[in-house]
Scaffold this motif. Structure first.
Motif, mmCIF file in Angstrom:
data_model
loop_
_atom_site.group_PDB
_atom_site.id
_atom_site.type_symbol
_atom_site.label_atom_id
_atom_site.label_comp_id
_atom_site.label_asym_id
_atom_site.label_seq_id
_atom_site.Cartn_x
_atom_site.Cartn_y
_atom_site.Cartn_z
ATOM 1 N N ASN A 1 -8.557 -11.629 -0.202
ATOM 2 C CA ASN A 1 -9.335 -10.425 0.107
ATOM 3 C C ASN A 1 -8.671 -9.151 -0.421
ATOM 4 O OD1 ASN A 1 -11.458 -11.671 1.802
ATOM 5 N ND2 ASN A 1 -9.751 -12.150 3.155
ATOM 6 N N LEU A 2 -7.501 -9.309 -1.050
ATOM 7 C CA LEU A 2 -6.749 -8.139 -1.504
ATOM 8 C C LEU A 2 -7.229 -7.700 -2.887
ATOM 9 C CD1 LEU A 2 -4.353 -6.277 -0.744
ATOM 10 C CD2 LEU A 2 -2.858 -7.860 -1.960
ATOM 11 N N SER A 3 -7.393 -6.400 -3.048
ATOM 12 C CA SER A 3 -7.820 -5.855 -4.350
ATOM 13 C C SER A 3 -6.790 -6.172 -5.428
ATOM 14 C CB SER A 3 -7.984 -4.335 -4.234
ATOM 15 O OG SER A 3 -8.226 -3.764 -5.510
ATOM 16 N N LYS A 4 -7.284 -6.376 -6.658
ATOM 17 C CA LYS A 4 -6.408 -6.749 -7.776
ATOM 18 C C LYS A 4 -5.321 -5.710 -8.033
ATOM 19 C CE LYS A 4 -9.679 -9.666 -10.285
ATOM 20 N NZ LYS A 4 -10.390 -9.895 -11.574
ATOM 21 N N VAL A 5 -5.588 -4.458 -7.717
ATOM 22 C CA VAL A 5 -4.600 -3.411 -7.999
ATOM 23 C C VAL A 5 -3.361 -3.547 -7.125
ATOM 24 C CG1 VAL A 5 -6.369 -1.791 -8.774
ATOM 25 C CG2 VAL A 5 -5.683 -1.801 -6.374
ATOM 26 N N PHE A 6 -3.455 -4.323 -6.040
ATOM 27 C CA PHE A 6 -2.313 -4.482 -5.142
ATOM 28 C C PHE A 6 -1.631 -5.849 -5.277
ATOM 29 C CE2 PHE A 6 -5.262 -1.658 -2.668
ATOM 30 C CZ PHE A 6 -4.493 -0.497 -2.774
ATOM 31 N N LEU A 7 -2.157 -6.709 -6.140
ATOM 32 C CA LEU A 7 -1.650 -8.079 -6.204
ATOM 33 C C LEU A 7 -0.193 -8.150 -6.669
ATOM 34 C CD1 LEU A 7 -4.717 -10.071 -7.601
ATOM 35 C CD2 LEU A 7 -3.761 -10.125 -5.282
ATOM 36 N N LEU A 8 0.187 -7.335 -7.656
ATOM 37 C CA LEU A 8 1.551 -7.366 -8.161
ATOM 38 C C LEU A 8 2.544 -6.956 -7.073
ATOM 39 C CD1 LEU A 8 3.519 -7.822 -10.441
ATOM 40 C CD2 LEU A 8 3.127 -5.450 -11.181
ATOM 41 N N GLN A 9 2.206 -5.889 -6.313
ATOM 42 C CA GLN A 9 3.084 -5.467 -5.213
ATOM 43 C C GLN A 9 3.193 -6.549 -4.143
ATOM 44 O OE1 GLN A 9 0.722 -3.555 -6.791
ATOM 45 N NE2 GLN A 9 0.761 -1.472 -5.920
ATOM 46 N N ALA A 10 2.053 -7.201 -3.868
ATOM 47 C CA ALA A 10 2.059 -8.264 -2.858
ATOM 48 C C ALA A 10 2.931 -9.429 -3.298
ATOM 49 C CB ALA A 10 0.634 -8.740 -2.588
ATOM 50 N N ALA A 11 2.863 -9.784 -4.571
ATOM 51 C CA ALA A 11 3.684 -10.874 -5.105
ATOM 52 C C ALA A 11 5.164 -10.518 -5.016
ATOM 53 C CB ALA A 11 3.292 -11.165 -6.548
ATOM 54 N N GLU B 1 3.688 -15.718 -11.884
ATOM 55 C CA GLU B 1 4.697 -15.029 -12.685
ATOM 56 C C GLU B 1 6.000 -14.811 -11.926
ATOM 57 O OE1 GLU B 1 2.855 -11.472 -14.024
ATOM 58 O OE2 GLU B 1 1.392 -12.498 -15.311
ATOM 59 N N ILE B 2 5.924 -14.639 -10.610
ATOM 60 C CA ILE B 2 7.151 -14.365 -9.843
ATOM 61 C C ILE B 2 7.702 -15.631 -9.188
ATOM 62 C CG2 ILE B 2 6.616 -11.944 -9.418
ATOM 63 C CD1 ILE B 2 6.152 -14.428 -6.591
ATOM 64 N N ALA B 3 7.026 -16.761 -9.348
ATOM 65 C CA ALA B 3 7.476 -18.000 -8.705
ATOM 66 C C ALA B 3 8.719 -18.553 -9.392
ATOM 67 C CB ALA B 3 6.358 -19.043 -8.730
ATOM 68 N N ASP B 4 9.568 -19.213 -8.628
ATOM 69 C CA ASP B 4 10.749 -19.859 -9.198
ATOM 70 C C ASP B 4 10.376 -21.146 -9.936
ATOM 71 O OD1 ASP B 4 12.604 -17.984 -8.146
ATOM 72 O OD2 ASP B 4 12.428 -18.923 -6.187
ATOM 73 N N ARG B 5 9.313 -21.781 -9.464
ATOM 74 C CA ARG B 5 8.864 -23.019 -10.123
ATOM 75 C C ARG B 5 7.342 -23.096 -10.004
ATOM 76 N NH1 ARG B 5 12.040 -28.321 -8.577
ATOM 77 N NH2 ARG B 5 13.601 -27.159 -9.768
ATOM 78 N N HIS C 1 -4.634 -19.442 -7.538
ATOM 79 C CA HIS C 1 -5.111 -19.262 -8.902
ATOM 80 C C HIS C 1 -4.743 -17.867 -9.424
ATOM 81 C CE1 HIS C 1 -7.773 -22.528 -7.445
ATOM 82 N NE2 HIS C 1 -7.741 -22.927 -8.699
ATOM 83 N N ILE C 2 -3.969 -17.122 -8.649
ATOM 84 C CA ILE C 2 -3.657 -15.739 -8.998
ATOM 85 C C ILE C 2 -2.452 -15.699 -9.940
ATOM 86 C CG2 ILE C 2 -2.972 -13.482 -8.096
ATOM 87 C CD1 ILE C 2 -4.390 -14.223 -5.487
ATOM 88 N N PRO C 3 -2.597 -15.188 -11.165
ATOM 89 C CA PRO C 3 -1.501 -15.183 -12.159
ATOM 90 C C PRO C 3 -0.272 -14.418 -11.678
ATOM 91 C CG PRO C 3 -3.610 -14.667 -13.188
ATOM 92 C CD PRO C 3 -3.836 -14.638 -11.714
ATOM 93 N N PHE D 1 0.867 -1.187 0.000
ATOM 94 C CA PHE D 1 0.000 0.000 0.000
ATOM 95 C C PHE D 1 0.898 1.230 0.000
ATOM 96 C CE2 PHE D 1 -2.142 -3.433 2.338
ATOM 97 C CZ PHE D 1 -3.261 -3.605 1.552
ATOM 98 N N LEU D 2 1.239 1.684 -1.167
ATOM 99 C CA LEU D 2 2.234 2.746 -1.298
ATOM 100 C C LEU D 2 1.750 4.068 -0.710
ATOM 101 C CD1 LEU D 2 3.436 1.959 -4.947
ATOM 102 C CD2 LEU D 2 4.409 1.190 -2.771
ATOM 103 N N GLU D 3 0.468 4.297 -0.716
ATOM 104 C CA GLU D 3 -0.077 5.547 -0.194
ATOM 105 C C GLU D 3 -0.770 5.297 1.141
ATOM 106 O OE1 GLU D 3 -2.622 7.322 -3.046
ATOM 107 O OE2 GLU D 3 -1.100 7.447 -4.628
ATOM 108 N N ASP D 4 -0.297 5.955 2.198
ATOM 109 C CA ASP D 4 -0.910 5.921 3.515
ATOM 110 C C ASP D 4 -1.073 4.497 4.067
ATOM 111 O OD1 ASP D 4 -1.950 7.109 5.782
ATOM 112 O OD2 ASP D 4 -4.011 7.082 5.050
ATOM 113 N N PRO D 5 0.009 3.745 4.193
ATOM 114 C CA PRO D 5 -0.111 2.369 4.692
ATOM 115 C C PRO D 5 -0.273 2.328 6.209
ATOM 116 C CG PRO D 5 2.180 2.898 4.349
ATOM 117 C CD PRO D 5 1.401 4.097 3.879
ATOM 118 N N TYR D 6 -0.767 1.206 6.704
ATOM 119 C CA TYR D 6 -0.791 0.969 8.136
ATOM 120 C C TYR D 6 0.628 0.687 8.632
ATOM 121 C CZ TYR D 6 -5.879 0.172 7.969
ATOM 122 O OH TYR D 6 -7.233 0.291 7.810
#
Length: 212
Positions: free
Chosen positions: A152-162, A187-191, A181-183, A80-85
């Motif tokens: 429960n995480l919004s799709k807009v944050f999934l790449l940062q979370a990965a 994409e960032i997995a080693d295998r 099931h999240i692409p 959460f780049l803007e105003d994180p907890y």
């Protein structure tokens, strides 16, 4: 004359008995004083040991508190780049023991980790970062199995979370086996392994990508 000699004899016997009794009492007194000294030394040793254990426990709690808070807060800030907890860990003495309390902090406001006000997407990020940081603090084998994280995480944050998960794994030397099931995570997995099921209900595993 005989009566006097008899009385002297009885008094002498009585005196001898009293002296013997006095000797026994003096011996008991010495033994009691010695026991009291030993008990006092044991009490002092136990008090000192308890103080050392308490100091060690407080130091361990402080180190664990800092590690859990720092890693989890960094993960929240990276997603959460803007105003994180900010993630806050407190150890509280209750009912003769110590309880660990987790909170989100925004400004001066503290929110319970699993309250409706804290947001379940943020809880997903914090709980997975917390698992990683806790696993990193011990001597166990650093392997973590996660089933469908960040649902429960919004799709807009999934790449940062990965990216956070990948970064923590490589920096801390932790292996994560993730079912998802999240692409973005594939994409960032080693295998990557894909599991499918045929019409007969048999499962098939196919290697999608390998470590170079």
């Amino acid at each position: 004359m005989v009566d006097i000699e008899n009385k002297l004899t009885r008094w002498d016997e009585l005196l001898t008995g009293k002296q013997a009794r006095l000797s026994l009492l003096e011996e008991d007194l010495v033994n009691t004083e010695g026991k009291q000294k030993r008990n006092k030394q044991v009490w002092l040793d136990r008090t000192q040991a308890q103080a050392i254990i308490q100091a060690a426990a407080e130091l361990a709690q402080s180190m664990l508190q800092a590690q859990l808070s720092d890693i989890t807060s960094a993960a929240l800030a990276a997603v959460f780049l803007e105003d994180p907890y900010e993630f806050v860990v407190n150890f509280i003495a209750k009912r003769g023991g110590t309880e660990c309390e987790f909170n989100f902090k925004k400004g001066e406001e503290l929110l319970k980790l699993f309250s409706d006000d804290s947001g379940f997407g943020a809880i997903d990020v914090a709980s997975n970062a917390l698992r990683i940081s806790y696993l990193n603090s011990g001597d166990n084998r650093k392997v973590l199995l996660i089933d469908e994280p960040y649902k429960n995480l919004s799709k807009v944050f999934l790449l940062q979370a990965a990216e956070v998960i990948s970064s923590l794994c490589h920096e801390l030397g932790i292996q994560i086996i993730m079912i998802t099931h999240i692409p973005e995570f594939a994409e960032i997995a080693d295998r990557v392994f894909e599991v499918t099921q045929d019409r007969q209900g048999r499962s098939h595993v196919e290697v999608i990508s390998k470590i170079n």
